[in-house]
Write a protein that holds these residues in place. Structure first.
Motif, PDB file in Angstrom:
ATOM      1  N   LYS A   1     -23.037  94.597  24.955  1.00  0.00           N
ATOM      2  CA  LYS A   1     -22.504  94.250  26.269  1.00  0.00           C
ATOM      3  C   LYS A   1     -22.568  92.739  26.454  1.00  0.00           C
ATOM      4  O   LYS A   1     -23.595  92.120  26.205  1.00  0.00           O
ATOM      5  N   SER A   2     -21.439  92.168  26.906  1.00  0.00           N
ATOM      6  CA  SER A   2     -21.433  90.747  27.205  1.00  0.00           C
ATOM      7  C   SER A   2     -22.079  90.503  28.565  1.00  0.00           C
ATOM      8  O   SER A   2     -22.576  91.427  29.217  1.00  0.00           O
ATOM      9  N   PHE A   3     -22.056  89.254  29.019  1.00  0.00           N
ATOM     10  CA  PHE A   3     -22.782  88.851  30.225  1.00  0.00           C
ATOM     11  C   PHE A   3     -22.315  89.614  31.466  1.00  0.00           C
ATOM     12  O   PHE A   3     -23.092  89.818  32.405  1.00  0.00           O
ATOM     13  N   ASP A   4     -21.048  90.063  31.487  1.00  0.00           N
ATOM     14  CA  ASP A   4     -20.527  90.757  32.665  1.00  0.00           C
ATOM     15  C   ASP A   4     -20.326  92.248  32.437  1.00  0.00           C
ATOM     16  O   ASP A   4     -19.677  92.926  33.232  1.00  0.00           O
ATOM     17  N   GLY A   5     -20.879  92.772  31.335  1.00  0.00           N
ATOM     18  CA  GLY A   5     -20.814  94.201  31.064  1.00  0.00           C
ATOM     19  C   GLY A   5     -19.685  94.650  30.168  1.00  0.00           C
ATOM     20  O   GLY A   5     -19.614  95.826  29.802  1.00  0.00           O
TER      21      GLY A   5
ATOM     22  N   ARG B   1     -13.322  88.038  23.926  1.00  0.00           N
ATOM     23  CA  ARG B   1     -12.243  88.539  24.782  1.00  0.00           C
ATOM     24  C   ARG B   1     -10.995  87.660  24.713  1.00  0.00           C
ATOM     25  O   ARG B   1      -9.896  88.129  25.023  1.00  0.00           O
TER      26      ARG B   1
ATOM     27  N   CYS C   1      -7.095  88.871  29.450  1.00  0.00           N
ATOM     28  CA  CYS C   1      -8.055  87.829  29.822  1.00  0.00           C
ATOM     29  C   CYS C   1      -7.263  86.555  30.093  1.00  0.00           C
ATOM     30  O   CYS C   1      -6.594  86.039  29.205  1.00  0.00           O
TER      31      CYS C   1
ATOM     32  N   LEU D   1     -15.528  81.667  28.423  1.00  0.00           N
ATOM     33  CA  LEU D   1     -15.824  83.089  28.311  1.00  0.00           C
ATOM     34  C   LEU D   1     -16.067  83.472  26.852  1.00  0.00           C
ATOM     35  O   LEU D   1     -16.957  84.280  26.554  1.00  0.00           O
TER      36      LEU D   1
ATOM     37  N   LYS E   1     -19.557  82.479  25.969  1.00  0.00           N
ATOM     38  CA  LYS E   1     -20.552  83.407  26.512  1.00  0.00           C
ATOM     39  C   LYS E   1     -20.538  84.734  25.751  1.00  0.00           C
ATOM     40  O   LYS E   1     -21.596  85.328  25.508  1.00  0.00           O
ATOM     41  N   ASP E   2     -19.343  85.191  25.352  1.00  0.00           N
ATOM     42  CA  ASP E   2     -19.242  86.426  24.570  1.00  0.00           C
ATOM     43  C   ASP E   2     -19.952  86.275  23.224  1.00  0.00           C
ATOM     44  O   ASP E   2     -20.698  87.166  22.794  1.00  0.00           O
TER      45      ASP E   2
ATOM     46  N   SER F   1     -23.673  86.131  23.663  1.00  0.00           N
ATOM     47  CA  SER F   1     -24.250  87.439  24.013  1.00  0.00           C
ATOM     48  C   SER F   1     -24.440  88.279  22.756  1.00  0.00           C
ATOM     49  O   SER F   1     -25.399  89.056  22.656  1.00  0.00           O
TER      50      SER F   1
END
Length: 610
Positions: free
Chosen positions: A370-374, A431, A439, A446, A449-450, A453
């Motif tokens: 799961k990335s930072f936002d689910g 993403r 996206c 992003l 962050k992906d 994660s």
């Protein structure tokens, strides 16, 4: 028993394997023409024979004659016709270098698209003195010529050319044989910005009718249903001219409303079945490119291929009962398969993976987190050769290029070679690849962050040593890697090739970059300077703690990389900067490819094996 051996650097450099090229299925489903290493092969399915014919590409079977296909020969103009007696003849040599061939539904005509160049009206003339070092005029505008050829006589019965700067990308015949639908893209006059449109041409009157007005929404591969009532095409419903997520678009013959289907997949190929109600498509979801069907009435989708890998449609028989496709994975090369809808039996037609059967390939796992936002993401994890994935091994995070469609599930010899050197390889798919869902660009932050994660997931699950993690990337992956080492202390070394490190410089070096940046960053550098600064890896040079190896082709956007190297040195960071003479974005010379990977391995050995 034959003894297997690890993938070597020689194997990475020489690439002792090839991928299958353009392929097509005869209308009766009994013959396959495919391209391999620049030569066309013919498979007689019932006999199991594979005959190597001649040099050529773009084989396209007649939709009514299962013993005839059109193709292009190298270094010749026009197209050629092959018949089952193994003879061929040239058709319309005056039409130039053909890059697209499509038969009409009745097999009477061939539509071809050839390239043409239009000089810009303001081209700089060569001066009559030699004190100027370099004169850089604007490059010529490209264009296209669409020709309709009578198959029997070889005569061109219709011809039209695009405007300067416009290219006919793909065409689709209407079953009436009179209407042809064209998807094109073009450069807007005066600025480097790309637009796309869809229009019909009546080949009897030369009248054009617009279906989709010019916009930044990509369009390609128009295909008419056999009953002529519905047009399907690959379409991006989002207003961006750079490659983003495509879906399946539908349009009725006499209407201009667009209906979208298959939104769970990134649609890459579309074929109609005879019932004019069902479409077969190639579509990507995560790391897997599947083949699936869509019912255009209900919108229901159903996967035809289910196992992991990259599946691509190459042809469907006229009765819709036989499907030709290819499949590739990280441990196999792309092979051609036939699947019968009557009994769901699958038949393998080629044995290309025999070329890599000699290798001892690494164990590969598809992992998810799961990335930072689910959002659930996927990646590949390769263990060192002959070992299991565990904390003690040094790990290289390989960030894919693209970014769109950059993380497919395919064979990458360099991964297996690095594994043979004792490294774990982690290849996350972010993403920004558009392989999960839409996206909105810019996706740089992003994607960072992906990626992080995924690294954090590895650390938390004790699958890597946090003190022995390096990052590698090419092109967009290099840019993302530079952004990562400037914003995280996680990495102990970075090896980056062909990246963009300052968007403000990039738009001055590559004309295409101006269009991409203006769209994705919502303005020119003087309009949104903070955005350019925030997303440019060079901004964070003073924060970098990892030693950085920068590699670049001399003819690539070298100024960009050189400035980043200068910033790193000026900030007291450890950096090596290598430029390969005469090379562009992708290295071509074997000695340079060898040097690139040798330096990369040596860099990681020096900084991760401590």
């Amino acid at each position: 028993m034959k003894k297997h051996r690890p993938v070597s650097l020689d194997d990475v450099v020489s690439s002792p394997y090839s991928r299958v090229g353009p392929s097509d299925l005869s209308c009766d489903g009994n013959r396959v023409a495919y391209v391999f290493e620049g030569r066309i092969h013919l498979i007689e399915v019932a006999m199991g024979s594979d005959i190597e014919l001649f040099d050529g590409t773009l084989p396209k079977w007649s939709p009514v004659n299962p013993r005839t296909f059109a193709f292009r020969k190298p270094e010749t103009d026009g197209i050629w016709i092959y018949t089952a007696d193994r003879s061929d003849r040239q058709v319309s040599p005056q039409i130039g270098h053909v890059n697209l061939i499509e038969w009409s539904h009745d097999g009477q005509y061939l539509a071809t698209v050839s390239s043409k160049q239009f000089p810009r009206p303001d081209t700089i003339e060569k001066p009559d003195f030699d004190t100027i070092i370099n004169v850089r005029p604007e490059p010529p505008l490209h264009g296209s010529v669409l020709n309709i050829i009578d198959y029997v006589t070889g005569n061109v019965i219709f011809s039209t050319e695009s405007k300067a700067g416009e290219r006919f990308d793909s065409v689709g015949w209407h079953p009436d044989g009179r209407l042809i639908t064209v998807a094109s893209w073009f450069e807007k006059e005066g600025i480097y910005d790309y637009f796309y449109r869809l229009f019909d041409i009546d080949i009897q009157t030369n009248e054009q009718q617009t279906r989709i007005e010019p916009s930044k929404r990509e369009i390609s591969d128009p295909a008419w249903a056999p009953d002529g009532r519905t047009l399907a095409f690959s379409y991006c419903p989002y207003p961006y001219g750079s490659a983003v997520r495509h879906l399946c678009g539908l349009m009725d013959k006499d209407k201009k409303e667009i209906r979208m289907l298959g939104d769970e997949f990134y649609v890459t190929d579309i074929r109609w079945l005879p019932n004019s109600q069902t479409l077969n498509c190639s579509g990507i979801n995560g790391m897997t490119r599947s083949i699936f069907s869509i019912d255009i009435i209900t919108g229901k989708t159903e996967q035809i291929t289910g196992r992991l890998g990259t599946h691509k449609i190459h042809g469907v028989s006229k009765d819709g009962n036989v499907l030709l496709y290819s499949h590739e994975s990280p441990q196999t090369l792309a092979e051609l398969f036939l699947v019968s809808r009557n009994d769901n039996q699958r038949k393998k037609l080629t044995q290309f993976s025999d070329m890599i059967a000699q290798y001892e390939l690494s164990n590969i796992e598809v992992v998810s987190w799961k990335s930072f936002d689910g959002l659930t993401l996927e990646g590949l994890l390769l263990a060192p050769k002959g070992q299991s994935i565990e904390k003690n091994h040094p790990t290289i995070v390989d960030l894919h290029s693209g970014p769109t469609l950059g993380g497919e599930y395919v064979f990458e010899p360099a991964w297996h070679w690095l594994s043979a050197q004792g490294y774990q390889v982690f290849a996350p798919v972010m993403r920004g690849s558009q392989q999960y869902t839409w996206c909105q660009p810019p996706t740089d932050e992003l994607d960072y962050k992906d990626s992080m994660s995924g690294v954090e997931w590895l650390i938390q699950n004790h699958l890597c040593d946090p003190e022995k993690i390096g990052v590698h990337g090419f092109s967009n992956g290099a840019s993302l890697g530079a952004y990562a080492v400037g914003n995280s202390k996680c990495f102990r070394a970075a090896a980056l090739i062909g990246g963009t490190y300052d968007y403000r410089l990039w738009i001055g070096i590559q004309t295409m970059a101006l269009s991409v940046c203006v769209e994705e960053l919502n303005g020119m550098p003087w309009e949104v300077p903070d955005v350019y600064k925030q997303l440019s890896p060079i901004t964070y040079a003073q924060n970098v703690s990892a030693p950085v190896l920068l590699l670049n082709g001399e003819l690539d956007h070298q100024v960009d990389a050189e400035l980043y190297a200068t910033y790193l040195r000026s900030a007291g960071k450890k950096v090596e900067y290598i430029v390969y003479k005469g090379e562009e974005h992708c290295l071509r010379k074997k000695e340079h490819i060898r040097d690139r990977w040798s330096r990369t391995l040596d860099w990681f050995n020096r900084h991760l094996r401590i």
